[in-house]
Every structure is written in C-alpha cells, then in structure tokens.
Design an enzyme around this catalytic site. Sequence first.
Site, short mmCIF file in Angstrom:
data_model
loop_
_atom_site.label_atom_id
_atom_site.label_comp_id
_atom_site.label_asym_id
_atom_site.label_seq_id
_atom_site.Cartn_x
_atom_site.Cartn_y
_atom_site.Cartn_z
N ASN A 187 0.88 -1.18 0.00
CA ASN A 187 0.00 0.00 0.00
C ASN A 187 0.91 1.23 0.00
O ASN A 187 1.49 1.57 1.02
CB ASN A 187 -0.90 -0.03 1.24
CG ASN A 187 -1.73 1.24 1.37
OD1 ASN A 187 -1.78 2.06 0.44
ND2 ASN A 187 -2.38 1.41 2.52
N LYS B 109 0.13 4.27 -0.32
CA LYS B 109 -0.49 5.50 0.24
C LYS B 109 -0.26 6.67 -0.72
O LYS B 109 -0.27 6.46 -1.93
CB LYS B 109 0.03 5.74 1.65
CG LYS B 109 -0.10 4.48 2.52
CD LYS B 109 0.12 4.67 3.98
CE LYS B 109 -0.08 3.33 4.70
NZ LYS B 109 -0.01 3.44 6.13
N HIS C 231 -9.37 1.40 4.76
CA HIS C 231 -8.10 1.57 5.47
C HIS C 231 -8.33 2.54 6.64
O HIS C 231 -9.14 3.46 6.53
CB HIS C 231 -7.02 2.11 4.52
CG HIS C 231 -5.66 2.07 5.14
ND1 HIS C 231 -5.23 3.05 6.00
CD2 HIS C 231 -4.67 1.16 5.06
CE1 HIS C 231 -4.01 2.73 6.42
NE2 HIS C 231 -3.64 1.60 5.86
N GLU D 34 -6.73 4.97 7.61
CA GLU D 34 -6.53 6.39 7.25
C GLU D 34 -7.78 6.93 6.56
O GLU D 34 -8.13 8.10 6.72
CB GLU D 34 -5.27 6.54 6.38
CG GLU D 34 -4.01 6.37 7.23
CD GLU D 34 -2.83 5.71 6.54
OE1 GLU D 34 -2.80 5.67 5.29
OE2 GLU D 34 -1.93 5.20 7.26
N GLU E 193 -5.19 -4.51 10.73
CA GLU E 193 -4.17 -3.49 10.92
C GLU E 193 -4.44 -2.71 12.21
O GLU E 193 -5.24 -1.78 12.22
CB GLU E 193 -4.18 -2.51 9.74
CG GLU E 193 -3.93 -3.14 8.40
CD GLU E 193 -3.34 -2.14 7.38
OE1 GLU E 193 -2.50 -2.56 6.61
OE2 GLU E 193 -3.71 -0.95 7.40
N GLY F 142 2.82 2.70 10.72
CA GLY F 142 3.76 3.79 10.53
C GLY F 142 4.46 4.25 11.80
O GLY F 142 5.09 5.28 11.84
N SER G 271 3.77 -1.69 10.31
CA SER G 271 5.22 -1.71 10.50
C SER G 271 5.88 -3.05 10.16
O SER G 271 6.82 -3.47 10.84
CB SER G 271 5.58 -1.29 11.93
OG SER G 271 5.13 0.04 12.18
#
Length: 256
Positions: A9, A11, A96, A98, A168, A174, A214
């Site tokens: 991904n 992003k 996701h 985000e 996730e 991250g 991560s």
Amino acid sequence: MRKPIIGGNWKMNRGIPSDTVNMLKKLIPSVKKVNSVDIVIAPPFTALGSAVEITKKSNIKIGAQNMYFEETGAYTGEISSLFLKKLGVEYVILGHSERRDIFKESDELINKKLKKALSMKLNPIVCIGEHLEERDAGKTKEVIHNQIHNTFKNLTKEDLIKTVIAYEPIWAIGTGKTATPEQTEEIHLFIREILELKYDSETANAIRIQYGGSIKPTNAKELFEKENIDGGLVGGASLQADSLFEIIKAADATTK
Ligand code: 13P
C-alpha cells in the site's frame, strides 16, 4: 492451504507514473519465480494506468487504494469501480484506517463499496483494526467484532471468501511498533471464530487474513510463520523494491 498475499500500500507516495514504473521495473525480475504468493501493488490513482501496463506480463497484480460505490455521476473527486476495472486494476483496498479516521468513512459506507467491488469482480482487501486507546481499554475484540459485523453485513459466503481481510492495529501503522506475532495470531483466530459463527467453519478457514502495521524484512518471517497470518499489507517498507522483495520471500518461505 491458503495462499499468502502480500500487498504494497503505497499510500500518497510514488504517484508520479515514472516513479512507479521505476520501482516496478526493479521488482518485476526479482519476483519472477515467486508463484506461491499473491503480490499486489497499490499505487495512487494517478499511477495506476502505468502500473497496469508495466506489470502486464508479470506475476504482480495492481490494486487501487479506494473507490466509490456508484459507477458514474456527480461525485466530485471520486473514482468508480468501473473505471478501475476498465483500466485493468484487479484489487481494491477498502476501509483503510486512514480513510476511516481522516476521511470519516463509516462501516456502512465501506459495506456499500465492498458489495460494489465484488459485483464488479474486483478483489477487495478490507481493513479493520483498533486504536491504541481501545486496546488499552481492553476493547480490541469488541471493536473487531463490530467492524466485521457492520462492514460485512449481508455478504454471502461466496462473496466473503473472495474478500481478503487486513487486520491493521492502528497503533502499529507507521509507528515502528509491530503487534507481536502472538498478539496478531490471537486476533486472526478471533476473526475466524466470528466468521465461523456468522457463516461456517469452512468459510472461516478459507478466508485470507493479512496483518498490517510496520512490517519490515526483519519481522516478516516470525509473523508469517503463524498459522493464521496469511501474509501482510505493507506500507513504508513496500516503497523500495529490495525491502518489499525480502518480505515477499519471507511469505514464500512459509509455503515450502
Ligand atoms: P506501515 O507498514 O507503514 O506501518 O503501514 C501499514 C499500512 O497501513 C498498510 O496498509
């Protein structure tokens, strides 16, 4: 036996087509002999066409990072499943964290997108996961249960099996903090338990559940060795061909 799946991904990175093509030109020859792992790269929308073109004769599939559930119309800024399909895109990441947190996407919206993606024969990768405060308050399982219940609402078992779930934990994205293989395995098993109750054990065992948060070449092996972790959805470490290849090799090794 579930086939592991590794997703990159990207992003909002590498959205300039030449940038995407340069990375993929490095990745394509190195993964040539990998046939026991599904490999999906999800660049930004602006680079999807070039990514599809360059990967055509390879074993890499291209995915989008989002889509809207309507096919055409007055939805400024949105991209439909029809456009993705016509471009040769095969996967789509939905829900996701985000998208959920920054763009306020609800389980209900993700459910509509999921049904649309399935009806268009796009392979969905649906993300779920808890915030740090929820984990600290002992609410991880409740959050996961609700997300599954709402996001997969009214989905047939045939459709569910075509879906990939990406667990996730948001606190691991991250941040450099990876959920331990044991923490991850526990939640993946819990997800299968929920699906067994909702559908049946065959369905629960057939669906692929990736971990994301991560993942790096140094921790991939121990995660993928767990029985219920069927690969990973990789952010930062998927931007460079070398590190992504190391992660793909770790997934491949679990199939030997
Ligand atoms: P990182 O691998 O950068 O933590 O991102 C994970 C992720 O969000 C993949 O979708």
